[in-house]
Design a protein around this motif. Sequence first.
Motif, PDB file in Angstrom:
ATOM      1  N   LEU A   2       0.862  -1.180   0.000  1.00 36.53           N
ATOM      2  CA  LEU A   2       0.000   0.000   0.000  1.00 36.53           C
ATOM      3  C   LEU A   2       0.895   1.225   0.000  1.00 36.53           C
ATOM      4  N   LYS A   3       0.731   2.063  -1.024  1.00 36.38           N
ATOM      5  CA  LYS A   3       1.594   3.234  -1.147  1.00 36.38           C
ATOM      6  C   LYS A   3       0.833   4.358  -1.835  1.00 36.38           C
ATOM      7  N   ASP A   4       0.878   5.532  -1.246  1.00 33.62           N
ATOM      8  CA  ASP A   4       0.239   6.714  -1.827  1.00 33.62           C
ATOM      9  C   ASP A   4      -1.230   6.472  -2.173  1.00 33.62           C
ATOM     10  N   GLY A   5      -1.931   5.753  -1.319  1.00 35.52           N
ATOM     11  CA  GLY A   5      -3.342   5.502  -1.531  1.00 35.52           C
ATOM     12  C   GLY A   5      -3.659   4.449  -2.565  1.00 35.52           C
ATOM     13  N   LYS A   6      -2.635   3.773  -3.054  1.00 32.54           N
ATOM     14  CA  LYS A   6      -2.851   2.739  -4.074  1.00 32.54           C
ATOM     15  C   LYS A   6      -2.442   1.387  -3.516  1.00 32.54           C
ATOM     16  N   ALA A   7      -3.184   0.372  -3.933  1.00 33.10           N
ATOM     17  CA  ALA A   7      -2.834  -0.999  -3.561  1.00 33.10           C
ATOM     18  C   ALA A   7      -2.119  -1.643  -4.741  1.00 33.10           C
ATOM     19  N   MET A   8      -1.056  -2.351  -4.415  1.00 34.04           N
ATOM     20  CA  MET A   8      -0.336  -3.108  -5.436  1.00 34.04           C
ATOM     21  C   MET A   8      -0.331  -4.569  -5.030  1.00 34.04           C
ATOM     22  N   ILE A   9      -0.482  -5.424  -6.010  1.00 37.08           N
ATOM     23  CA  ILE A   9      -0.386  -6.861  -5.830  1.00 37.08           C
ATOM     24  C   ILE A   9       0.846  -7.275  -6.619  1.00 37.08           C
ATOM     25  N   ASN A  10       1.898  -7.662  -5.910  1.00 37.24           N
ATOM     26  CA  ASN A  10       3.220  -7.853  -6.526  1.00 37.24           C
ATOM     27  C   ASN A  10       3.576  -6.575  -7.279  1.00 37.24           C
ATOM     28  N   ASN A  11       3.718  -6.642  -8.592  1.00 42.28           N
ATOM     29  CA  ASN A  11       4.090  -5.456  -9.374  1.00 42.28           C
ATOM     30  C   ASN A  11       2.907  -4.838 -10.109  1.00 42.28           C
ATOM     31  N   ALA A  12       1.682  -5.243  -9.782  1.00 45.80           N
ATOM     32  CA  ALA A  12       0.481  -4.748 -10.466  1.00 45.80           C
ATOM     33  C   ALA A  12      -0.282  -3.778  -9.565  1.00 45.80           C
ATOM     34  N   THR A  13      -0.747  -2.692 -10.155  1.00 49.88           N
ATOM     35  CA  THR A  13      -1.549  -1.715  -9.427  1.00 49.88           C
ATOM     36  C   THR A  13      -3.023  -2.048  -9.568  1.00 49.88           C
ATOM     37  N   VAL A  14      -3.749  -2.001  -8.465  1.00 45.18           N
ATOM     38  CA  VAL A  14      -5.196  -2.188  -8.503  1.00 45.18           C
ATOM     39  C   VAL A  14      -5.793  -0.889  -9.034  1.00 45.18           C
ATOM     40  N   THR A  15      -6.464  -0.972 -10.184  1.00 45.16           N
ATOM     41  CA  THR A  15      -7.028   0.231 -10.806  1.00 45.16           C
ATOM     42  C   THR A  15      -8.502   0.412 -10.481  1.00 45.16           C
ATOM     43  N   THR A  16      -9.202  -0.689 -10.244  1.00 44.23           N
ATOM     44  CA  THR A  16     -10.599  -0.640  -9.804  1.00 44.23           C
ATOM     45  C   THR A  16     -10.770  -1.736  -8.764  1.00 44.23           C
ATOM     46  N   ALA A  17     -11.235  -1.372  -7.595  1.00 45.15           N
ATOM     47  CA  ALA A  17     -11.335  -2.322  -6.484  1.00 45.15           C
ATOM     48  C   ALA A  17     -12.786  -2.642  -6.147  1.00 45.15           C
ATOM     49  N   ASP A  18     -12.947  -3.790  -5.502  1.00 41.19           N
ATOM     50  CA  ASP A  18     -14.206  -4.153  -4.848  1.00 41.19           C
ATOM     51  C   ASP A  18     -15.396  -4.289  -5.787  1.00 41.19           C
ATOM     52  N   ILE A  19     -15.212  -4.924  -6.919  1.00 42.29           N
ATOM     53  CA  ILE A  19     -16.341  -5.243  -7.788  1.00 42.29           C
ATOM     54  C   ILE A  19     -16.908  -6.558  -7.258  1.00 42.29           C
ATOM     55  N   GLU A  20     -17.995  -6.463  -6.532  1.00 41.38           N
ATOM     56  CA  GLU A  20     -18.550  -7.637  -5.875  1.00 41.38           C
ATOM     57  C   GLU A  20     -19.383  -8.460  -6.841  1.00 41.38           C
ATOM     58  N   ALA A  21     -19.224  -9.769  -6.734  1.00 41.24           N
ATOM     59  CA  ALA A  21     -19.984 -10.732  -7.522  1.00 41.24           C
ATOM     60  C   ALA A  21     -20.700 -11.671  -6.564  1.00 41.24           C
TER      61      ALA A  21
END
Length: 166
Positions: free
Chosen positions: A131-150
Motif C-alpha cells: 500500500l503506497k500513496d493511496g494505491k494498492a499493489m499486488i506484486n508489481n500490479a496496481t489495482v485500478t478498480t477495487a471491490d467489484i462484488e460478484a
Amino acid sequence: MKKLGSILMIAMFFVASAFAPRAEKVHEVEADIVDLAVSTEFLSTLVAAVKAGDLVDVLKGDGPFTVFAPTNDAFAKLPAGTVENLLKPENKDQLVAVLTYHVVAGKIMSSDLKDGQKAATVQGGEITVTLKDGKAMINNATVTTADIEADNGVVHVIDTVILPTM
C-alpha cells in the motif's frame, strides 16, 4: 427481458467503471465472476484465457473467490507472443498456473488489505500486497478498480499480469 435488463445493467456498470477514478470502490451486481468478466470488453483476453484453461466452471462455483483481473492492456504488456503461446493446448498447464495465481480463496475487500500482507493463491504461490500513496499493489500490479462484488466473490482489476515462479 429480465435477463437482457441484467446484461445491460452489467455492461453499463463496466463502461462506467472503465472511466472511474483509479481504485474506486464499486457496488455489487447480480452476476458471478465469470459473467462479470464476459460482459466487460477490457477483460476479453482474460475471458479467452479462462476458457482455454477450462476454468469457467471453477470460477462460476460457489467460492468465495478474490480475483485480481488483468486488463487486455495488462496482457499486451507481456513479451510478444506470450499470450498466444499460453493459449496453445499443449501449454494448458502453464496457462492454468498463471490464471490461478490471480485467484485467492475467500473474499478479500480492499479495506482488508494491509501493507506487506501475503496471501496464498489457488495456484499455490504467494502474492504480496503493498500500500503506497493511496494505491494498492499486488506484486508489481496496481489495482485500478477495487471491490467489484460478484455473487461468488470479488474482483479487483489490475494493470499488469502477475506471474508465478515456474
